[in-house]
Write an enzyme that holds these catalytic residues in place. Structure first.
Site, mmCIF file in Angstrom:
data_model
loop_
_atom_site.group_PDB
_atom_site.id
_atom_site.type_symbol
_atom_site.label_atom_id
_atom_site.label_comp_id
_atom_site.label_asym_id
_atom_site.label_seq_id
_atom_site.Cartn_x
_atom_site.Cartn_y
_atom_site.Cartn_z
ATOM 1 N N CYS A 86 0.802 -1.191 -0.113
ATOM 2 C CA CYS A 86 -0.010 0.061 -0.067
ATOM 3 C C CYS A 86 0.867 1.338 0.022
ATOM 4 O O CYS A 86 1.444 1.826 -0.975
ATOM 5 C CB CYS A 86 -0.905 -0.009 1.069
ATOM 6 S SG CYS A 86 -2.288 1.051 1.045
ATOM 7 N N HIS A 181 -3.558 -5.350 0.759
ATOM 8 C CA HIS A 181 -2.908 -5.645 2.017
ATOM 9 C C HIS A 181 -2.899 -7.284 2.184
ATOM 10 O O HIS A 181 -3.979 -7.625 2.567
ATOM 11 C CB HIS A 181 -3.786 -5.260 3.167
ATOM 12 C CG HIS A 181 -3.683 -3.630 3.556
ATOM 13 N ND1 HIS A 181 -2.507 -3.192 4.206
ATOM 14 C CD2 HIS A 181 -4.338 -2.556 2.918
ATOM 15 C CE1 HIS A 181 -2.492 -1.925 4.321
ATOM 16 N NE2 HIS A 181 -3.532 -1.563 3.430
ATOM 17 N N GLU A 183 -1.550 -9.102 4.530
ATOM 18 C CA GLU A 183 -1.542 -9.398 5.879
ATOM 19 C C GLU A 183 -3.256 -9.764 6.386
ATOM 20 O O GLU A 183 -3.161 -10.226 7.408
ATOM 21 C CB GLU A 183 -0.753 -8.460 6.663
ATOM 22 C CG GLU A 183 -1.407 -6.923 6.875
ATOM 23 C CD GLU A 183 -1.262 -6.191 5.590
ATOM 24 O OE1 GLU A 183 -1.269 -4.799 5.956
ATOM 25 O OE2 GLU A 183 -0.901 -6.536 4.697
ATOM 26 N N SER A 235 1.050 -13.394 38.675
ATOM 27 C CA SER A 235 -0.663 -12.785 38.892
ATOM 28 C C SER A 235 -1.599 -14.073 38.492
ATOM 29 O O SER A 235 -2.743 -14.211 38.813
ATOM 30 C CB SER A 235 -1.061 -11.696 37.924
ATOM 31 O OG SER A 235 -0.899 -12.213 36.539
ATOM 32 N N GLY A 236 -1.038 -15.176 37.838
ATOM 33 C CA GLY A 236 -1.833 -16.051 37.080
ATOM 34 C C GLY A 236 -2.487 -15.761 35.714
ATOM 35 O O GLY A 236 -3.040 -16.450 35.004
ATOM 36 N N GLY A 237 -2.112 -14.438 35.218
ATOM 37 C CA GLY A 237 -2.209 -14.079 34.063
ATOM 38 C C GLY A 237 -1.434 -14.904 32.906
ATOM 39 O O GLY A 237 -0.498 -15.600 33.297
ATOM 40 N N VAL A 238 -1.580 -14.834 31.595
ATOM 41 C CA VAL A 238 -0.694 -15.586 30.582
ATOM 42 C C VAL A 238 0.596 -15.151 30.586
ATOM 43 O O VAL A 238 1.404 -15.984 30.647
ATOM 44 C CB VAL A 238 -1.434 -15.117 29.138
ATOM 45 C CG1 VAL A 238 -0.515 -15.822 28.214
ATOM 46 C CG2 VAL A 238 -2.771 -15.629 29.109
ATOM 47 N N ASP A 239 0.797 -13.813 30.624
ATOM 48 C CA ASP A 239 2.189 -13.551 30.425
ATOM 49 C C ASP A 239 3.017 -13.864 31.716
ATOM 50 O O ASP A 239 4.309 -14.446 31.576
ATOM 51 C CB ASP A 239 2.679 -11.847 30.298
ATOM 52 C CG ASP A 239 1.665 -11.636 29.016
ATOM 53 O OD1 ASP A 239 1.396 -12.256 28.102
ATOM 54 O OD2 ASP A 239 1.240 -10.306 28.951
ATOM 55 N N SER A 240 2.804 -13.602 32.974
ATOM 56 C CA SER A 240 3.574 -13.747 34.125
ATOM 57 C C SER A 240 3.512 -15.458 34.298
ATOM 58 O O SER A 240 4.790 -15.817 34.672
ATOM 59 C CB SER A 240 3.045 -13.174 35.155
ATOM 60 O OG SER A 240 1.778 -13.540 35.777
ATOM 61 N N SER A 241 2.400 -16.116 33.815
ATOM 62 C CA SER A 241 2.726 -17.627 33.963
ATOM 63 C C SER A 241 3.621 -18.196 33.115
ATOM 64 O O SER A 241 4.372 -19.150 33.561
ATOM 65 C CB SER A 241 1.112 -18.051 33.650
ATOM 66 O OG SER A 241 0.186 -17.687 34.539
#
Length: 525
Positions: A86, A181, A183, A235-241
């Site tokens: 584009c 595009h 993508e 925290s139990g969230g995705v990233d910290s887990s």
């Protein structure tokens, strides 16, 4: 040890398109490492990165303006393939001797491209065939300007009814420009086009896989940390887990996780986190029960922003207190992911790893002098989830709907009290349980319950009751920047309402939020 997963790499220069991160995610899906940089990088930075190919993204500017962004000249002298998308095609054309004009007929949405000349990028790629036997592609356009003359050494590959140069190519230099595009999923053959460019034309191998990323990350963590100890706020969230499990694989018991139960979590969440990480994975966890401390700090506060700050400050205080008890700790681990890095990177400075302050735990005493460990800083969220699955985390945990950092602190409107949190936890658990039972949970992007600090009269049996109101909220969205309210079936909503009113003593009325974003936000506070 597997091959170096960073050996083959693509550089994406960002001209400001809303789809730019999507380009990077598609390249990663193909199995090739890529990085996303601001358009105004230096020749030295590109040389140092040493890409196998370069992609120029779309953007909202007009190349017809004197001060509009331009690709660094070195891009076209680096000797590697270049794909302009584009705006990227337009600036490529303009910089190499072609011409671009503001179009009288803008193209936004679906279009069909007719391929008139063969080229390596589009060989054997098509959606259908025209009446005269020409390959056709179903694509997604989003442009106001258009190329009106291509550079002298380029060939016109394809066009649409309103866009005479929809695809251009210089096969000798391996330069390609597409006005659409590839993508986005609306361009049906988009992934095939990007695969052809990255794997065949740029010659990259698909080394970027979940298993290889884990192996590479663990090796780098071992090298970075050595024999030292690390602390992580879990925290139990995705990233910290996922961060916790990668570190556990790298350094084992030299990782200490601090899990703070602030009283603002979902029903049974603290017990689930401890059972998962202390029980199943045998992590070294300090469990701090701090409900009373948080609720005391929040007492009497109604302002949403002040509530957020109190919750954040109290967490930092507790984390600091636990950290200073562990003098052997030399490193602080964080679950920073690649979109955080992209947002924080300063244009043309090369400081691609400056992290936003709100992603840091922050506030640690200066004399602790902890080094920073960020195992996920190269990864998008979908990559983090795939790695989590590979590491043994359950699907339901990794693909749960987003939960705000302050937790129920922004879902209890006004002052936060234990009574309100307890009622909200139970009501929300019923809503989520029913979504799962009706096979609706994965069909909405986010669903939750909000506690409203107003009382409403109700009738139970022969008596009247004067109890609290909750609102159900469910939205459908692609990027969480805009969202539509989810049109859940009436009988489903009725079932949820009946269960909450009958099973949660203290709630007399349930309403459903039908506000979109904009004008409303997804969360109420």
């Amino acid at each position: 040890m597997t091959a170096n997963i960073h050996n083959h790499r693509i550089l994406i220069l960002d001209f400001g398109s809303q789809y730019t991160q999507l380009i990077a995610r598609r390249i990663r899906e193909i199995g090739v490492y890529c990085e996303l940089w601001a358009w105004d990088v230096t020749e030295e930075q590109i040389r140092e990165f040493n890409p196998n190919g370069i992609i120029l993204s779309g953007g909202p500017e007009s190349t017809t303006e004197d001060n509009s962004p331009r690709a660094p000249e070195y891009v076209f002298n680096a000797g590697v393939p270049v794909l302009g998308i584009c705006y990227g095609m337009q600036t490529m054309s303009m910089q190499l001797g072609g011409d671009v004009e503001v179009s009288g007929e803008r193209e936004f949405g679906y279009s069909q491209v007719e391929i008139r000349e063969t080229c390596e990028l589009f060989r054997d790629i098509q959606d259908s065939v025209s009446e005269d036997g020409k390959p056709l592609l179903d694509v997604w356009m989003s442009h106001g300007d258009k190329v009106t003359a291509i550079p002298a050494d380029f060939v016109t590959i394809a066009s649409t009814e309103t866009c005479p140069f929809a695809i251009m190519a210089n096969e000798e230099k391996r330069f390609y420009g597409v006005q659409f595009h590839p993508e986005v999923t609306h361009t049906h053959q988009g992934l095939a086009i990007l695969k052809r460019f990255v794997l065949d034309i740029c010659g990259c191998d698909a080394l970027w896989t979940s298993a290889a990323i884990i192996e590479d990350t663990v090796a780098r963590l071992k090298q970075q940390i050595g024999d030292d100890h690390v602390i992580l706020a879990l925290s139990g969230g995705v990233d910290s887990s996922v961060t916790a499990l990668l570190l556990n694989r790298a350094i084992g018991k030299r990782l200490t996780c601090v899990f703070v139960d602030n009283g603002l979590l979902r029903l049974n969440e603290a017990e689930q986190v401890m059972a998962m990480f202390k029980g199943k994975f045998d992590l070294n966890i300090i469990h701090v029960e701090a409900e009373d401390r948080f609720l005391t700090a929040l007492k009497g506060e109604n302002d949403p922003e002040k509530k957020r700050k109190i919750i954040g400050h109290t967490f930092i205080e507790i984390f600091d207190e636990e950290a200073v008890k562990l003098p052997q700790v030399k490193w602080l681990a964080q679950g920073t992911i690649y979109p955080d890095v992209i947002e924080s990177a300063a244009s043309a400075t090369g400081k691609a790893h400056v992290i936003k302050s709100h992603h840091n735990v922050g506030g640690l005493p200066e004399d602790m002098k902890l080094g920073l460990v960020e195992p996920l800083k190269e990864l998008f969220k979908d990559e983090v989830r795939k790695i989590g699955l590979e590491l043994g985390l359950p699907y339901d945990m990794l693909y749960r709907h987003p939960f705000p950092g302050p937790g129920l602190g922004v879902r209890v409107l006004g002052e936060i009290k234990k009574e309100y949190c307890d009622l909200l936890r139970r009501a929300d658990a019923i809503f989520i349980e029913e979504l799962h039972k009706a096979d609706l949970y994965n069909k909405v992007s986010q669903a939750f319950t909000v506690f409203l600090p107003v009382r409403s009269v109700g009738v139970m049996g022969d008596g009247r009751k004067y109890d609290w109101v909750v609102s159900l909220r469910a939205v459908e969205t692609v990027d969480f920047m805009t969202a539509h309210w989810a049109h859940l079936p009436y009988d489903f909503l009725g079932r949820v309402s009946n269960r909450i009113i009958n099973e949660v003593n203290g709630i007399s009325r349930v309403v459903y939020d039908i506000s979109g974003k904009p004008p409303a936000t997804i969360e109420w506070e």
